[in-house]
Motif scaffolding. Structure first.
Motif, mmCIF file in Angstrom:
data_model
loop_
_atom_site.group_PDB
_atom_site.id
_atom_site.type_symbol
_atom_site.label_atom_id
_atom_site.label_comp_id
_atom_site.label_asym_id
_atom_site.label_seq_id
_atom_site.Cartn_x
_atom_site.Cartn_y
_atom_site.Cartn_z
ATOM 1 N N THR A 1 -2.543 -2.733 5.811
ATOM 2 C CA THR A 1 -1.276 -3.099 6.451
ATOM 3 C C THR A 1 -1.309 -2.767 7.935
ATOM 4 O O THR A 1 -0.882 -3.564 8.779
ATOM 5 C CB THR A 1 -0.097 -2.376 5.777
ATOM 6 N N GLU B 1 -2.134 3.138 3.880
ATOM 7 C CA GLU B 1 -1.782 1.799 4.371
ATOM 8 C C GLU B 1 -2.785 1.258 5.395
ATOM 9 O O GLU B 1 -2.417 0.768 6.459
ATOM 10 C CB GLU B 1 -0.383 1.817 5.008
ATOM 11 N N GLU C 1 0.846 -1.191 0.000
ATOM 12 C CA GLU C 1 0.000 0.000 0.000
ATOM 13 C C GLU C 1 0.883 1.243 0.000
ATOM 14 O O GLU C 1 1.920 1.291 0.664
ATOM 15 C CB GLU C 1 -0.917 0.011 1.219
ATOM 16 N N ASP D 1 5.269 1.400 4.431
ATOM 17 C CA ASP D 1 4.636 1.839 3.184
ATOM 18 C C ASP D 1 5.427 1.360 1.971
ATOM 19 O O ASP D 1 6.601 1.012 2.055
ATOM 20 C CB ASP D 1 4.489 3.360 3.146
ATOM 21 N N HIS E 1 3.919 4.533 9.270
ATOM 22 C CA HIS E 1 3.407 4.674 7.906
ATOM 23 C C HIS E 1 4.180 5.788 7.186
ATOM 24 O O HIS E 1 4.879 6.589 7.802
ATOM 25 C CB HIS E 1 1.914 5.026 7.945
ATOM 26 N N HIS F 1 6.726 -3.115 -2.825
ATOM 27 C CA HIS F 1 7.722 -2.831 -1.793
ATOM 28 C C HIS F 1 9.087 -2.898 -2.467
ATOM 29 O O HIS F 1 9.666 -3.974 -2.627
ATOM 30 C CB HIS F 1 7.624 -3.844 -0.652
#
Length: 388
Positions: free
Chosen positions: A36, A33, A28, A80, A136, A101
């Protein structure tokens, strides 16, 4: 005590990999996020650990208290992802188009979750308090750290430690550095408003492309001619947009880029000198130029005592073959904000895979064994800091 911790982490490595790969498949973007954050919250809830969500936005903070009084140590991981299409051919490839990622934050999160689980299982034998900061929005300024701090994530914290899995550094290597280790990261936008016209009649125009080209050249001289060569700075123009037909002289153009520095005085100098060059170019070409400079994260400046302490801890970690002094990195990191508030250090854990790609590359990956070494180093630092 560290030996018990290491044994627990060794046994949890397969679970660490499962978590990392799940997060890698479901990335995300910064400030988005939600799933997550919920995943992290659920992990702690299942353990029976007190956990707070919505900290400064999508941040998550869990606290585990030992049975005896002691210091409060914070450990931080970011979670993130980036707006990049995953081009790896692996079973855990991102399932979200255009998002992946590409920096290792999934590994940071997996390592910290399993470390928290191990410390939770040992809490009756531990002193002090352990704060697990799941942050985040590290990738996009203003970032998540500053809002999490404002929301109290560092309340009562005596020291903080963080690491970054580093794909360019060999596995089993820990890199540390006292003082500035990552740069202040700023960005700028320059909008040129000239006067367009026919490509056959340039004398009747104020050519935004020519003006922009001159700006690019002049700005590149600032580091070499205005910054003391003993200091460090980077100015990079990353975009130059003036889209027109082949026979049309552009009436407008837009430039964008970044400035990196370590010294606050050099940071001020670069902004001031860029503004001067832009204003002078506007006068020279009798046009309008708008200059916007956006300050990003400050430089990450590691505290001396905590960095030397981390070095000594890392040298005792099983599986770590080398503990070396790092060179400063021009990349930015909002871990800087934590270090402005409490003592601590930010270090690099070697994670070079068989075929390495740089961070933020569509084929970025890392050796997952590095997560285990990162967790052991952070965990040993947290436990040993009780006796400092």
């Amino acid at each position: 005590m560290n030996g018990r911790l290491f044994e627990k982490l060794d046994r949890s490595f397969e679970d660490m990999v499962i978590i990392r790969r799940h997060l890698h498949m479901h990335p995300e973007l910064s400030f988005q996020e939600e799933k997550t954050a919920q995943y992290i919250h659920d992990f702690y809830t299942d353990l029976g650990v007190d956990v707070q969500t919505g900290v400064g936005g999508n941040g998550v903070v869990a606290r585990i208290k030992g049975a005896r009084p002691g210091k409060t140590v914070a450990l931080r991981a970011d979670f993130d992802a980036l707006p990049i299409q995953d081009e790896k051919d692996v079973p855990y490839k991102s399932t979200v188009p255009g998002v992946m990622h590409a920096c290792g934050h999934d590994g940071h999160t997996a390592a910290l979750l399993q470390l928290a689980k191990a410390i939770h299982e040992m809490q009756e034998d531990l002193a002090g308090e352990y704060v697990f900061i799941h942050q985040h929005a590290e990738e996009y300024a203003p970032g998540g750290a500053i809002s999490m701090i404002e929301d109290g994530c560092l309340e009562g914290v005596d020291a903080i430690f963080g690491t970054h899995l580093w794909s360019g550094t060999p596995l089993r290597t820990i890199e540390y550095l006292t003082g500035p280790v990552m740069a202040a990261a700023d960005r700028f936008e320059i909008t040129i408003q000239g006067a367009g016209g026919h490509g056959a009649s340039p004398h009747q125009t104020k050519d935004a492309v020519v003006i922009g080209a001159q700006l690019v050249i002049n700005l590149q001289q600032l580091v070499s001619r205005r910054v003391n060569p003993i200091e460090s700075a980077v100015l990079s123009v990353g975009s130059f947009i003036a889209d027109n037909a082949f026979n049309v002289i552009a009436d407008s153009a837009k430039l964008g880029g970044t400035v990196r520095s370590f010294n606050p005085e050099i940071r001020d100098l670069m902004e001031r000198e860029m503004k001067r060059v832009v204003e002078g170019t506007a006068i020279t070409h009798d046009c309008e130029i708008k200059f916007d400079y956006f300050r990003g994260y400050p430089a990450v400046v590691n505290h001396k005592a905590e960095t030397e302490f981390l070095k000594e801890v890392a040298e005792q970690i099983p599986g770590v073959d080398a503990v070396i002094e790092s060179k400063p990195h021009m990349g930015g990191e909002d871990f800087a904000y934590y270090l402005e508030k409490v003592p601590g250090t930010f270090f690099f854990t070697g994670a070079q895979p068989a075929t390495p790609y740089p961070h933020h590359h569509p084929k970025f990956d890392f050796d997952e064994q590095a997560m285990l070494l990162a967790a052991k180093t952070l965990g040993a630092a947290a436990l040993d800091y009780q006796t400092v």
